[in-house]
Design a protein around this motif. Structure first.
Motif, PDB file in Angstrom:
ATOM      1  N   GLU A  22       0.804  -1.220   0.000  1.00 48.47           N
ATOM      2  CA  GLU A  22       0.000   0.000   0.000  1.00 48.47           C
ATOM      3  C   GLU A  22       0.840   1.274   0.000  1.00 48.47           C
ATOM      4  N   ASP A  23       1.944   1.283   0.753  1.00 52.38           N
ATOM      5  CA  ASP A  23       2.744   2.508   0.878  1.00 52.38           C
ATOM      6  C   ASP A  23       4.209   2.161   1.122  1.00 52.38           C
ATOM      7  N   VAL A  24       5.013   2.217   0.082  1.00 56.07           N
ATOM      8  CA  VAL A  24       6.432   1.875   0.160  1.00 56.07           C
ATOM      9  C   VAL A  24       7.177   2.763   1.149  1.00 56.07           C
ATOM     10  N   ASP A  25       6.878   4.044   1.161  1.00 55.22           N
ATOM     11  CA  ASP A  25       7.627   4.963   2.030  1.00 55.22           C
ATOM     12  C   ASP A  25       7.402   4.670   3.507  1.00 55.22           C
ATOM     13  N   THR A  26       6.170   4.371   3.881  1.00 54.93           N
ATOM     14  CA  THR A  26       5.875   4.014   5.272  1.00 54.93           C
ATOM     15  C   THR A  26       6.553   2.709   5.638  1.00 54.93           C
ATOM     16  N   LEU A  27       6.512   1.748   4.729  1.00 55.06           N
ATOM     17  CA  LEU A  27       7.160   0.461   4.980  1.00 55.06           C
ATOM     18  C   LEU A  27       8.672   0.636   5.131  1.00 55.06           C
ATOM     19  N   TYR A  28       9.264   1.479   4.314  1.00 53.16           N
ATOM     20  CA  TYR A  28      10.701   1.752   4.413  1.00 53.16           C
ATOM     21  C   TYR A  28      11.059   2.267   5.806  1.00 53.16           C
ATOM     22  N   GLU A  29      10.284   3.187   6.324  1.00 54.90           N
ATOM     23  CA  GLU A  29      10.563   3.728   7.664  1.00 54.90           C
ATOM     24  C   GLU A  29      10.533   2.622   8.713  1.00 54.90           C
ATOM     25  N   ASN A  40      18.322   0.035  -2.826  1.00 54.20           N
ATOM     26  CA  ASN A  40      17.922   1.428  -3.043  1.00 54.20           C
ATOM     27  C   ASN A  40      16.810   1.806  -2.074  1.00 54.20           C
ATOM     28  N   GLU A  41      16.810   3.062  -1.701  1.00 52.06           N
ATOM     29  CA  GLU A  41      15.721   3.609  -0.900  1.00 52.06           C
ATOM     30  C   GLU A  41      14.520   3.778  -1.828  1.00 52.06           C
ATOM     31  N   PRO A  42      13.343   4.110  -1.303  1.00 53.60           N
ATOM     32  CA  PRO A  42      12.182   4.275  -2.187  1.00 53.60           C
ATOM     33  C   PRO A  42      12.490   5.230  -3.340  1.00 53.60           C
ATOM     34  N   THR A  43      12.235   4.739  -4.538  1.00 52.22           N
ATOM     35  CA  THR A  43      12.539   5.454  -5.773  1.00 52.22           C
ATOM     36  C   THR A  43      11.385   5.291  -6.738  1.00 52.22           C
ATOM     37  N   THR A  44      10.962   6.381  -7.387  1.00 54.88           N
ATOM     38  CA  THR A  44       9.929   6.275  -8.404  1.00 54.88           C
ATOM     39  C   THR A  44      10.565   5.868  -9.719  1.00 54.88           C
ATOM     40  N   MET A  45      10.150   4.708 -10.222  1.00 57.95           N
ATOM     41  CA  MET A  45      10.714   4.143 -11.436  1.00 57.95           C
ATOM     42  C   MET A  45      10.047   4.745 -12.677  1.00 57.95           C
ATOM     43  N   PRO A  46      10.712   4.690 -13.821  1.00 61.39           N
ATOM     44  CA  PRO A  46      10.152   5.262 -15.049  1.00 61.39           C
ATOM     45  C   PRO A  46       8.797   4.665 -15.443  1.00 61.39           C
ATOM     46  N   ARG A  50       6.681   3.135  -7.348  1.00 62.32           N
ATOM     47  CA  ARG A  50       7.661   3.558  -6.349  1.00 62.32           C
ATOM     48  C   ARG A  50       8.165   2.278  -5.722  1.00 62.32           C
ATOM     49  N   ALA A  51       9.476   2.046  -5.763  1.00 59.92           N
ATOM     50  CA  ALA A  51      10.030   0.749  -5.389  1.00 59.92           C
ATOM     51  C   ALA A  51      11.101   0.866  -4.324  1.00 59.92           C
ATOM     52  N   LEU A  52      11.178  -0.163  -3.507  1.00 65.98           N
ATOM     53  CA  LEU A  52      12.163  -0.300  -2.438  1.00 65.98           C
ATOM     54  C   LEU A  52      12.798  -1.673  -2.601  1.00 65.98           C
ATOM     55  N   LEU A  53      14.085  -1.719  -2.813  1.00 67.62           N
ATOM     56  CA  LEU A  53      14.776  -2.980  -3.087  1.00 67.62           C
ATOM     57  C   LEU A  53      15.842  -3.220  -2.033  1.00 67.62           C
ATOM     58  N   PHE A  54      15.857  -4.441  -1.493  1.00 68.76           N
ATOM     59  CA  PHE A  54      16.870  -4.802  -0.506  1.00 68.76           C
ATOM     60  C   PHE A  54      17.203  -6.279  -0.612  1.00 68.76           C
ATOM     61  N   GLY A  59      20.742 -13.025   1.139  1.00 66.82           N
ATOM     62  CA  GLY A  59      21.204 -12.391  -0.085  1.00 66.82           C
ATOM     63  C   GLY A  59      20.174 -12.329  -1.197  1.00 66.82           C
ATOM     64  N   ASN A  60      18.971 -12.830  -0.954  1.00 65.90           N
ATOM     65  CA  ASN A  60      17.916 -12.777  -1.959  1.00 65.90           C
ATOM     66  C   ASN A  60      17.407 -11.349  -2.120  1.00 65.90           C
ATOM     67  N   MET A  61      17.116 -10.954  -3.348  1.00 67.17           N
ATOM     68  CA  MET A  61      16.605  -9.611  -3.612  1.00 67.17           C
ATOM     69  C   MET A  61      15.099  -9.590  -3.362  1.00 67.17           C
ATOM     70  N   VAL A  62      14.644  -8.565  -2.643  1.00 67.71           N
ATOM     71  CA  VAL A  62      13.226  -8.379  -2.346  1.00 67.71           C
ATOM     72  C   VAL A  62      12.851  -6.966  -2.762  1.00 67.71           C
ATOM     73  N   ASN A  63      11.756  -6.855  -3.502  1.00 67.13           N
ATOM     74  CA  ASN A  63      11.277  -5.558  -3.967  1.00 67.13           C
ATOM     75  C   ASN A  63       9.855  -5.347  -3.458  1.00 67.13           C
ATOM     76  N   PHE A  64       9.647  -4.260  -2.735  1.00 68.60           N
ATOM     77  CA  PHE A  64       8.303  -3.815  -2.385  1.00 68.60           C
ATOM     78  C   PHE A  64       7.994  -2.641  -3.292  1.00 68.60           C
ATOM     79  N   PHE A  65       6.789  -2.621  -3.871  1.00 71.14           N
ATOM     80  CA  PHE A  65       6.457  -1.524  -4.775  1.00 71.14           C
ATOM     81  C   PHE A  65       5.018  -1.073  -4.598  1.00 71.14           C
ATOM     82  N   THR A  66       4.805   0.209  -4.923  1.00 75.28           N
ATOM     83  CA  THR A  66       3.493   0.832  -4.897  1.00 75.28           C
ATOM     84  C   THR A  66       3.311   1.599  -6.203  1.00 75.28           C
ATOM     85  N   PRO A  67       2.256   1.306  -6.965  1.00 75.04           N
ATOM     86  CA  PRO A  67       1.996   2.105  -8.163  1.00 75.04           C
ATOM     87  C   PRO A  67       1.648   3.541  -7.752  1.00 75.04           C
TER      88      PRO A  67
END
Length: 78
Positions: A22-29, A40-46, A50-54, A59-67
């Motif tokens: 629902e909200d990448v920025d809140t989840l990041y905090e 990467n910190e929350p970033t709006t992709m082209p 809006r994506a958060l990758l860690f 070592g697995n990559m996890v991406n949380f995203f919000t349109p």
């Protein structure tokens, strides 16, 4: 559940597990205090997400995203 040796931690460098949230920025905090390896910190992709990758502890990559753009929101509203 799996055959011995079938799952090996820290061997994956090609797959990203993605979750629509629902909200990448809140989840990041909330995650900043427990995640050690942000790619990467929350970033709006082209493409409008809006994506958060860690990396998780294995070592697995996890991406949380919000349109966030109208086009991306429409794409995920189906």
């Amino acid at each position: 559940m799996f055959a011995p040796g079938s799952a090996r931690p820290a061997r994956n460098h090609a797959v990203i597990v993605e979750f629509l949230v629902e909200d990448v920025d809140t989840l990041y905090e909330k995650l900043k205090s427990v995640v050690e390896d942000f790619v990467n910190e929350p970033t709006t992709m082209p493409w409008g997400n809006r994506a958060l990758l860690f990396r998780d502890p294995d070592g697995n990559m996890v991406n949380f995203f919000t349109p966030v753009t109208p086009e991306a929101i429409e794409r995920f509203s189906r």
